[in-house]
Write a protein that holds these residues in place. Structure first.
Motif, PDB file in Angstrom:
ATOM      1  N   GLU A 167      44.566  26.960  24.544  1.00  0.00           N
ATOM      2  CA  GLU A 167      43.828  27.817  25.483  1.00  0.00           C
ATOM      3  C   GLU A 167      44.780  28.552  26.429  1.00  0.00           C
ATOM      4  O   GLU A 167      44.623  29.736  26.696  1.00  0.00           O
ATOM      5  N   LYS A 168      45.786  27.820  26.902  1.00  0.00           N
ATOM      6  CA  LYS A 168      46.740  28.467  27.825  1.00  0.00           C
ATOM      7  C   LYS A 168      47.669  29.402  27.044  1.00  0.00           C
ATOM      8  O   LYS A 168      48.051  30.468  27.547  1.00  0.00           O
ATOM      9  N   LEU A 169      47.996  29.017  25.811  1.00  0.00           N
ATOM     10  CA  LEU A 169      48.847  29.887  24.976  1.00  0.00           C
ATOM     11  C   LEU A 169      48.203  31.263  24.826  1.00  0.00           C
ATOM     12  O   LEU A 169      48.865  32.290  24.937  1.00  0.00           O
ATOM     13  N   ARG A 219      39.764  35.042  33.853  1.00  0.00           N
ATOM     14  CA  ARG A 219      39.764  34.226  35.078  1.00  0.00           C
ATOM     15  C   ARG A 219      41.204  33.973  35.543  1.00  0.00           C
ATOM     16  O   ARG A 219      41.532  34.154  36.720  1.00  0.00           O
ATOM     17  N   ILE A 220      42.084  33.608  34.605  1.00  0.00           N
ATOM     18  CA  ILE A 220      43.485  33.342  34.984  1.00  0.00           C
ATOM     19  C   ILE A 220      44.133  34.626  35.501  1.00  0.00           C
ATOM     20  O   ILE A 220      44.830  34.636  36.513  1.00  0.00           O
ATOM     21  N   CYS A 221      43.841  35.723  34.820  1.00  0.00           N
ATOM     22  CA  CYS A 221      44.413  37.018  35.213  1.00  0.00           C
ATOM     23  C   CYS A 221      43.950  37.392  36.625  1.00  0.00           C
ATOM     24  O   CYS A 221      44.742  37.844  37.448  1.00  0.00           O
ATOM     25  N   GLN A 269      55.871  23.552  30.545  1.00  0.00           N
ATOM     26  CA  GLN A 269      56.246  24.837  29.951  1.00  0.00           C
ATOM     27  C   GLN A 269      55.032  25.556  29.328  1.00  0.00           C
ATOM     28  O   GLN A 269      54.143  24.919  28.767  1.00  0.00           O
ATOM     29  N   ASN A 270      55.065  26.877  29.415  1.00  0.00           N
ATOM     30  CA  ASN A 270      54.106  27.701  28.674  1.00  0.00           C
ATOM     31  C   ASN A 270      54.512  27.726  27.206  1.00  0.00           C
ATOM     32  O   ASN A 270      55.662  27.450  26.868  1.00  0.00           O
ATOM     33  N   GLY A 271      53.580  28.127  26.360  1.00  0.00           N
ATOM     34  CA  GLY A 271      53.899  28.275  24.937  1.00  0.00           C
ATOM     35  C   GLY A 271      53.886  26.924  24.234  1.00  0.00           C
ATOM     36  O   GLY A 271      53.559  25.885  24.824  1.00  0.00           O
ATOM     37  N   LYS A 310      51.702  43.695  37.957  1.00  0.00           N
ATOM     38  CA  LYS A 310      51.265  42.343  38.299  1.00  0.00           C
ATOM     39  C   LYS A 310      50.046  42.009  37.439  1.00  0.00           C
ATOM     40  O   LYS A 310      49.361  42.920  36.923  1.00  0.00           O
ATOM     41  N   ASN A 311      49.742  40.731  37.347  1.00  0.00           N
ATOM     42  CA  ASN A 311      48.721  40.261  36.399  1.00  0.00           C
ATOM     43  C   ASN A 311      47.372  40.974  36.541  1.00  0.00           C
ATOM     44  O   ASN A 311      46.716  41.305  35.554  1.00  0.00           O
ATOM     45  N   GLY A 312      46.947  41.200  37.782  1.00  0.00           N
ATOM     46  CA  GLY A 312      45.607  41.729  38.030  1.00  0.00           C
ATOM     47  C   GLY A 312      45.375  43.105  37.437  1.00  0.00           C
ATOM     48  O   GLY A 312      44.247  43.449  37.049  1.00  0.00           O
ATOM     49  N   VAL A 350      49.777  25.107  33.522  1.00  0.00           N
ATOM     50  CA  VAL A 350      49.700  25.460  34.942  1.00  0.00           C
ATOM     51  C   VAL A 350      49.038  26.832  35.063  1.00  0.00           C
ATOM     52  O   VAL A 350      49.532  27.809  34.503  1.00  0.00           O
ATOM     53  N   GLU A 351      47.925  26.871  35.783  1.00  0.00           N
ATOM     54  CA  GLU A 351      47.204  28.144  35.925  1.00  0.00           C
ATOM     55  C   GLU A 351      47.470  28.805  37.277  1.00  0.00           C
ATOM     56  O   GLU A 351      46.783  29.748  37.651  1.00  0.00           O
ATOM     57  N   HIS A 352      48.424  28.265  38.018  1.00  0.00           N
ATOM     58  CA  HIS A 352      48.792  28.878  39.297  1.00  0.00           C
ATOM     59  C   HIS A 352      49.697  30.078  39.036  1.00  0.00           C
ATOM     60  O   HIS A 352      50.409  30.111  38.037  1.00  0.00           O
ATOM     61  N   GLY A 353      49.679  30.997  39.974  1.00  0.00           N
ATOM     62  CA  GLY A 353      50.698  32.046  39.963  1.00  0.00           C
ATOM     63  C   GLY A 353      51.704  31.678  41.038  1.00  0.00           C
ATOM     64  O   GLY A 353      51.326  31.430  42.190  1.00  0.00           O
ATOM     65  N   ASN A 373      42.611  35.296  39.003  1.00  0.00           N
ATOM     66  CA  ASN A 373      43.074  34.324  40.012  1.00  0.00           C
ATOM     67  C   ASN A 373      44.531  34.547  40.390  1.00  0.00           C
ATOM     68  O   ASN A 373      44.948  34.210  41.487  1.00  0.00           O
ATOM     69  N   THR A 374      45.305  35.071  39.428  1.00  0.00           N
ATOM     70  CA  THR A 374      46.738  35.271  39.702  1.00  0.00           C
ATOM     71  C   THR A 374      47.053  36.762  39.810  1.00  0.00           C
ATOM     72  O   THR A 374      48.155  37.197  39.491  1.00  0.00           O
ATOM     73  N   LYS A 375      46.055  37.534  40.265  1.00  0.00           N
ATOM     74  CA  LYS A 375      46.214  39.005  40.209  1.00  0.00           C
ATOM     75  C   LYS A 375      47.419  39.507  41.002  1.00  0.00           C
ATOM     76  O   LYS A 375      48.000  40.533  40.674  1.00  0.00           O
ATOM     77  N   ASN A 376      47.817  38.782  42.044  1.00  0.00           N
ATOM     78  CA  ASN A 376      48.959  39.245  42.849  1.00  0.00           C
ATOM     79  C   ASN A 376      50.285  38.672  42.367  1.00  0.00           C
ATOM     80  O   ASN A 376      51.313  38.855  43.029  1.00  0.00           O
ATOM     81  N   ASN A 377      50.261  37.966  41.241  1.00  0.00           N
ATOM     82  CA  ASN A 377      51.511  37.350  40.780  1.00  0.00           C
ATOM     83  C   ASN A 377      52.265  38.263  39.799  1.00  0.00           C
ATOM     84  O   ASN A 377      51.669  39.022  39.047  1.00  0.00           O
ATOM     85  N   THR A 378      53.588  38.139  39.841  1.00  0.00           N
ATOM     86  CA  THR A 378      54.435  38.730  38.809  1.00  0.00           C
ATOM     87  C   THR A 378      54.573  37.637  37.762  1.00  0.00           C
ATOM     88  O   THR A 378      55.029  36.541  38.078  1.00  0.00           O
ATOM     89  N   SER A 379      54.151  37.891  36.546  1.00  0.00           N
ATOM     90  CA  SER A 379      54.166  36.826  35.530  1.00  0.00           C
ATOM     91  C   SER A 379      55.588  36.281  35.362  1.00  0.00           C
ATOM     92  O   SER A 379      56.572  36.976  35.667  1.00  0.00           O
ATOM     93  N   SER A 380      55.672  35.049  34.854  1.00  0.00           N
ATOM     94  CA  SER A 380      57.003  34.444  34.710  1.00  0.00           C
ATOM     95  C   SER A 380      57.861  35.270  33.744  1.00  0.00           C
ATOM     96  O   SER A 380      59.078  35.348  33.889  1.00  0.00           O
ATOM     97  N   MET A 381      57.221  35.936  32.766  1.00  0.00           N
ATOM     98  CA  MET A 381      58.015  36.713  31.806  1.00  0.00           C
ATOM     99  C   MET A 381      58.534  37.999  32.449  1.00  0.00           C
ATOM    100  O   MET A 381      59.700  38.375  32.242  1.00  0.00           O
ATOM    101  N   ILE A 416      48.741  37.900  28.831  1.00  0.00           N
ATOM    102  CA  ILE A 416      49.166  38.316  30.176  1.00  0.00           C
ATOM    103  C   ILE A 416      50.674  38.589  30.240  1.00  0.00           C
ATOM    104  O   ILE A 416      51.105  39.648  30.705  1.00  0.00           O
ATOM    105  N   ASN A 417      51.474  37.634  29.764  1.00  0.00           N
ATOM    106  CA  ASN A 417      52.922  37.744  30.010  1.00  0.00           C
ATOM    107  C   ASN A 417      53.561  38.964  29.329  1.00  0.00           C
ATOM    108  O   ASN A 417      54.195  39.776  30.011  1.00  0.00           O
ATOM    109  N   PRO A 418      53.381  39.150  28.005  1.00  0.00           N
ATOM    110  CA  PRO A 418      54.031  40.310  27.380  1.00  0.00           C
ATOM    111  C   PRO A 418      53.469  41.643  27.897  1.00  0.00           C
ATOM    112  O   PRO A 418      54.226  42.600  28.072  1.00  0.00           O
TER     113      PRO A 418
END
Ligand SMILES: NC(=O)C1=CN([C@@H]2O[C@H](COP(=O)(O)OP(=O)(O)OC[C@H]3O[C@@H](n4cnc5c(N)ncnc54)[C@H](OP(=O)(O)O)[C@@H]3O)[C@@H](O)[C@H]2O)C=CC1
Ligand SMILES: CC(C)(CO)C(=O)C(=O)O
Length: 297
Positions: free
Chosen positions: A180-182, A237-239, A101-103, A198-200, A123-126, A241-249, A188-190
């Motif tokens: 660090e992930k928090l 970097r996370i943003c 889980q995040n957070g 998307k993240n990017g 998890v740093e994957h999108g 790398n996951t630029k094409n992802n819709t964040s989980s939030m 990114i998420n909010p």
């Protein structure tokens, strides 16, 4: 190694598809029809570089065979953890549990579990679930692991995966790893929810980037872990790398589900309050997400 995964959402399907290439994986789902579909057809893994392919895994709606697994990865949202607790308590204590889980909101509950070995992962994957059997790997990152409880040697108890698109790194200090992930998720998420992007776009649009940086400054004042520039670079970097992802939030908002805003920004605001510090931008973004959630409900 027999790998059990609880939760067939974006991350459960992603982990199932990668680990299922090299281990017997069973996905434990909330809905029977999802388990039946996966048992019949496997998980379809899509990614920008590769055509979709099916990975055969087992799936189960019944939870009895959880007790036969060598390791169990818990891939439900933080807000579903309280409901899952009785099931987790029924799993024999010697089976290692891994939480993705995040957070930080779930850590208190982990203290209450009797299991000998508890692993936490960032998890740093999108990843985005396309349907009950398909997931799109929208940004390759890595999975960071650390022991939360116990003395096990992590590479021995966590399933190895040789696919270069699914690297795993072991850390010694779970708290630093999670903070660090928090920080990355708090930005990114909010912000992807507020700006509906998307993240990017958060690094590509200079106005969004300005807010990202402002929020980072506030959050870093509360969690000044490591070098400030490196810490911000890690978020970028996370943003990227996951630029094409819709964040989980944002996915939660779009699907009309609850969000993890309290486990992420809510946690940060509580720590700030304890320290007697006001985080004005963070507070404003928190309230905006809460307002958006209320509007959807
Ligand atoms: N998506 C991403 O890119 C990333 C997500 N994360 C984190 O990973 C965690 C999981 O996120 P994500 O996969 O996106 O979330 P999803 O909402 O996509 O998936 C959660 C899954 O858990 C299932 N579930 C809920 N309760 C139970 C239960 N009691 N038993 C079995 N299954 C259950 C849901 O079932 P149902 O399908 O029936 O609703 C759903 O399939 C979150 O904490 C998130 O913050 C971390 C990094 C990246
Ligand atoms: C890594 C990232 C930012 C991927 O979108 C994520 O953790 C999430 O969406 O929750």
């Amino acid at each position: 190694m027999l790998v059990g995964i609880i939760g067939g959402g974006s991350i459960g399907l992603l982990f199932g598809a990668y680990l299922g290439q090299e281990h017997p994986v069973t996905l434990f789902t909330k809905r029977e029809e999802q388990a039946q579909g996966i048992k019949k057809n496997g998980i379809f893994l899509y990614s920008p570089e590769k055509e979709g392919r099916a990975v055969q895994v087992n799936a189960s709606f019944e939870k009895e065979s959880l007790t036969e697994q060598d390791v169990i990865i818990v891939a439900v949202k933080q807000y579903d953890m309280p409901e899952l607790k009785p099931l987790l308590l029924s799993i024999p204590k010697h089976i290692p549990l891994c939480f993705v889980q995040n957070g930080m909101g779930h850590l208190d509950m982990l203290h209450g579990l009797p299991h000998e070995t508890i692993i936490v992962a960032t998890v740093e994957h999108g990843a985005k679930r396309l349907d009950d059997q398909s997931v799109s790997h929208n940004g390759a990152g890595r999975t960071n692991l650390a022991l939360f409880k116990g003395h096990a040697n992590l590479p021995e108890i966590f399933p190895q995966c040789t696919d270069p698109h699914f690297p795993v790194t072991v850390h010694n200090d779970y708290y630093t790893m999670m903070i660090e992930k928090l920080v990355a998720n708090a930005l990114i998420n909010p912000l992807t929810v507020v700006f509906r992007v998307k993240n990017g776009r958060l690094v590509e649009n200079p106005y969004y980037y300005a807010i990202l940086k402002l929020m980072f400054e506030e959050i870093y004042s509360i969690f000044p872990s490591g070098n400030k520039e490196q810490s911000f670079d890690q978020v970028l970097r996370i943003c990227t790398n996951t630029k094409n992802n819709t964040s989980s939030m944002l996915s939660d908002i779009q699907a009309g589900r609850k969000t993890e805003i309290d486990a992420i920004l809510g946690y940060i605001l509580k720590v700030a309050e304890r320290k007697g510090v006001k985080l004005q931008t963070v507070q404003m973004i928190y309230v905006m997400v809460k307002g958006i959630v209320l509007e959807r409900s």
